[in-house]
Design an enzyme around this catalytic site. Structure first.
Site, short mmCIF file in Angstrom:
data_model
loop_
_atom_site.label_atom_id
_atom_site.label_comp_id
_atom_site.label_asym_id
_atom_site.label_seq_id
_atom_site.Cartn_x
_atom_site.Cartn_y
_atom_site.Cartn_z
N ASP A 20 0.80 -1.21 -0.14
CA ASP A 20 -0.13 0.00 -0.02
C ASP A 20 0.81 1.09 -0.07
OD1 ASP A 20 -2.91 -1.00 0.11
OD2 ASP A 20 -1.96 -2.15 1.76
N THR A 21 0.51 2.02 -0.89
CA THR A 21 1.38 3.13 -1.35
C THR A 21 0.87 4.37 -1.49
OG1 THR A 21 2.76 1.48 -2.25
CG2 THR A 21 3.20 3.83 -3.24
#
Length: 527
Positions: A341-342
Site C-alpha cells: 500500500d502506497t
C-alpha cells in the site's frame, strides 16, 4: 484535467497537494513541492506512507532535459539474515512485526532531492505538514474507511493504538485528527536535517523500539544508509519513450508488458475490446513471471535488466500469446544476460521541472509497530524478501528487497508526462494500461487515469479482477477464452489510485489529473 501556465501538484489528498502548491507560491520548485506534499501525505494517510517507509523518485530537469532516478529504499539490518530467522523458527519471511522492518529511506530521499535539485530548506518544505500535524485535519472518506477497516493491524502495539486509535477506535470521516508527536519529529528534521533521523534523536527512538521487540536494527544500519542516484531504464512504445526505475523495483515489468503489447494493433481494436484485454492480461502474466523470478537488489544478484526489456525478448514473449486461449500456467522465460500500500504524487513547476514520486509503508500500517514518541509506524518492506536460498531475492543483511512501488515518466516530442498508480503488484500492470490509454486510444491524462482497469494480484492461474464499467459482453468474451474474471465496482480501490502531471513545452502549459479512486486532487499554483 486541471490546466495552468503555472505549477501543478497532484496528490492523493487535497491537504498534501495544497502543501506542495504553497511551497511553489513561495518561490519553490517542483522538487521542493514534491517533498512538501510527501511530508503532508505521511500525516493525512498514515496507513499508507510516512517517514517510516521508503521512497523512489524520477526527476525531469527542464534546463538540461535530463532524467534522473533516485532509489531511497532501505536495506535489511546487518543482523537480519535468512539464517537468523530460521534459527528463530521462521520458515518464510514474516509479513508484519519487527523482523519485517528494513531501514526507512524516505527522509534520506528527501535530503537527496533537496540537496541536488531543491531551492528551499527542510524547514521551508516541512512547515505545512508540521502545522497540519499540530492543528489537526479532518479525516477524508477513502482514507477514513481504510483507517476503520484496518484498525486491527494496530492493536498488537500499544504505541500504535495510542497515536492512531484515540479513544480506542479509528477517527471517523470528518473527525479532526492531530499528531503532535509527528509534528515534533518533523520539527527535529527541519532543524537538524537527515542526521536527526539516522544518527540523532529519532534514530535513538527507532533503535529503542527495535530492541524492545527483539529486532536486529543497529545504530550503524541507520547511520550508514545512503540513497542511490541511478539511471532510469526505458523502452520505446509506438514513438513514446517510457521511463521506469531499474531493479530492485518492479518497474521493468511495465516495460516488458509494453514491449509485448507493441506487437498487437490495440488502437485498432479499441480500449474495451475482448482482444485488447486478452493481450494485456496475457502480457501481464508473462512479464510478471519474469519479474518475480529475476528482480532483486543488483548489488547482490546479477539481474538481467537489459535482457528483460530488450525489444527482441519482448517479441519472443509476445509470440507465446494464444489469441484463442488464456494461459493459466505462465512461467518465466530466459532473457539474455548483459554482463499494498502506497501513495503516489507528481509535481510540475512553471519552468517545466517535474517530479514523479512514490512512497510507501508497503502493507496498510506497515509492520504495525509505531516508534515510541515518534508519531509514525515502521514499514514492513522486508516482507518481500524470500528465504529460498538460491533465489536472487533471498534475505541478506544490508540487502534491499524486491520493491513493488514504482513511478514513471513518458516523453514524446515536446510533451512530458509524470505519472504513477499505486497498489502493490498492481502497479506495473496499471502503468502499462495508462500508457496504452494515452498512446493507443488517444485519451487525455484524466481520461486515461479514470478509464476502467483490470488487475491480477497473483501470479499463477487465470483469475483476475475487472471493473464493472467494462461491458458485460466483453467480460463474457474473456470467459470464453478461458479467463476467470471477478467483477468489482465501477471505480474499485483494488485497481489502485494514480496521479499525473503533463507539460507541453511548446505551449508552456501544465496539466494535472487525479484518480477518482482516491481522495486526491490536482491543484494549480496561483501566480
Amino acid at each position: 484535467m486541471v490546466i495552468s501556465q503555472y505549477g501543478v501538484v497532484v496528490a492523493e489528498q487535497p491537504i498534501a497537494a495544497r502543501a506542495g502548491t504553497a511551497v511553489l507560491e513561495r518561490g519553490g520548485n517542483a522538487i521542493d513541492a514534491a517533498v512538501a506534499a510527501n511530508a503532508a501525505m505521511g500525516l493525512v494517510a498514515p496507513m499508507m506512507n510516512g517517514i517510516g517507509g521508503d521512497l523512489f523518485a524520477i526527476v525531469y530537469e527542464a534546463r538540461t532535459g535530463k532524467v534522473y532516478g533516485l532509489n531511497a529504499s532501505g536495506w535489511a539490518p546487518r543482523g537480519l539474515t535468512a539464517e537468523f530467522l530460521k534459527r528463530n523458527g521462521f520458515d518464510r519471511m514474516p509479513a508484519r512485526g519487527i523482523h519485517a522492518v528494513t531501514v526507512p529511506g524516505a527522509v534520506a530521499g528527501w535530503d537527496a532531492l533537496l540537496s541536488r535539485f531543491g531551492t528551499r530548506t527542510f524547514a521551508d518544505v516541512l512547515a505545512p505538514a508540521i502545522a497540519a500535524a499540530r492543528n489537526g485535519f479532518p479525516v477524508t472518506e477513502i482514507f477514513g474507511e481504510d483507517w476503520v477497516e484496518t484498525a486491527g493491524n494496530l492493536r498488537r502495539d500499544a504505541e500504535a493504538v495510542r497515536i492512531y486509535l484515540p479513544g480506542g477506535g479509528a477517527p471517523g470521516i470528518g473527525e479532526i485528527f492531530r499528531n503532535p508527536d509527528l509534528a515534533a519529529a518533523l520539527e527535529t528534521i527541519a532543524r537538524d536535517g537527515r542526521d536527526a533521523f539516522y544518527k540523532g534523536a529519532i534514530a535513538k527512538r527507532i533503535l529503542d523500539t527495535s530492541a524492545r521487540l527483539g529486532g536486529t536494527m543497529a545504530a550503524d544500519d541507520l547511520a550508514d544508509f545512503v540513497p542511490e542516484w541511478v539511471d532510469p531504464v526505458s523502452t520505446d512504445y509506438r514513438g513514446w519513450t517510457v521511463y521506469e526505475m531499474p531493479p530492485n523495483e518492479q518497474g521493468v515489468a511495465a516495460l516488458m508488458m509494453l514491449n509485448i503489447m507493441g506487437g498487437f494493433p490495440l488502437g485498432e481494436w479499441g480500449h474495451d475490446a475482448t482482444s485488447t484485454l486478452h493481450v494485456l492480461i496475457e502480457a501481464k502474466k508473462l512479464a510478471y513471471a519474469d519479474m518475480i523470478a529475476y528482480v532483486a537488489d543488483p548489488r547482490f544478484a546479477e539481474v538481467p535488466t537489459k535482457g528483460l526489456i530488450a525489444p527482441a525478448y519482448g517479441r519472443a514473449r509476445a509470440a507465446l500469446i494464444d489469441p484463442a486461449r488464456a494461459n493459466c500456467n505462465v512461467g518465466p522465460g530466459t532473457p539474455p544476460y548483459a554482463g499494498s500500500d502506497t501513495t503516489y504524487l507528481s509535481t510540475v513547476d512553471r519552468d517545466g521541472n517535474m517530479v514523479s514520486l512514490i512512497q510507501s509503508n508497503y502493507s496498510l500500517w506497515g509492520s504495525g509497530i509505531a516508534v515510541e514518541g515518534g508519531g509514525f509506524v515502521l514499514h514492513n518492506r522486508g516482507a518481500l524478501f524470500t528465504l529460498e536460498a538460491r533465489h536472487p531475492n533471498v534475505l541478506a543483511g544490508r540487502k534491499r528487497p524486491l520493491h513493488t512501488i514504482i513511478q514513471a515518466l513518458m516523453a514524446h516530442g515536446d510533451v512530458r508526462i509524470a505519472f504513477g498508480i499505486m497498489g502493490g503488484f498492481n502497479q506495473a500492470q496499471a502503468h502499462a494500461q495508462f500508457v496504452s490509454n494515452v498512446v493507443d486510444h488517444g485519451m487525455n491524462i484524466q481520461a486515461a487515469m479514470e478509464a476502467a482497469r483490470f488487475t491480477k494480484p497473483g501470479f499463477a492461474g487465470c483469475d483476475f479482477y475487472i471493473e464493472a464499467r467494462v461491458p458485460a459482453a466483453v467480460r463474457a468474451g474473456l470467459v470464453k477464452l478461458g479467463h476467470q474474471p471477478r467483477t468489482l465496482g465501477d471505480y474499485s480501490g483494488a485497481m489502485g489510485g494514480g496521479q499525473a502531471v503533463m507539460r507541453d513545452f511548446k505551449a508552456g502549459v501544465n496539466y494535472g489529473a487525479s484518480d477518482p479512486r482516491k481522495d486526491g486532487q490536482a491543484i494549480a499554483e496561483m501566480p
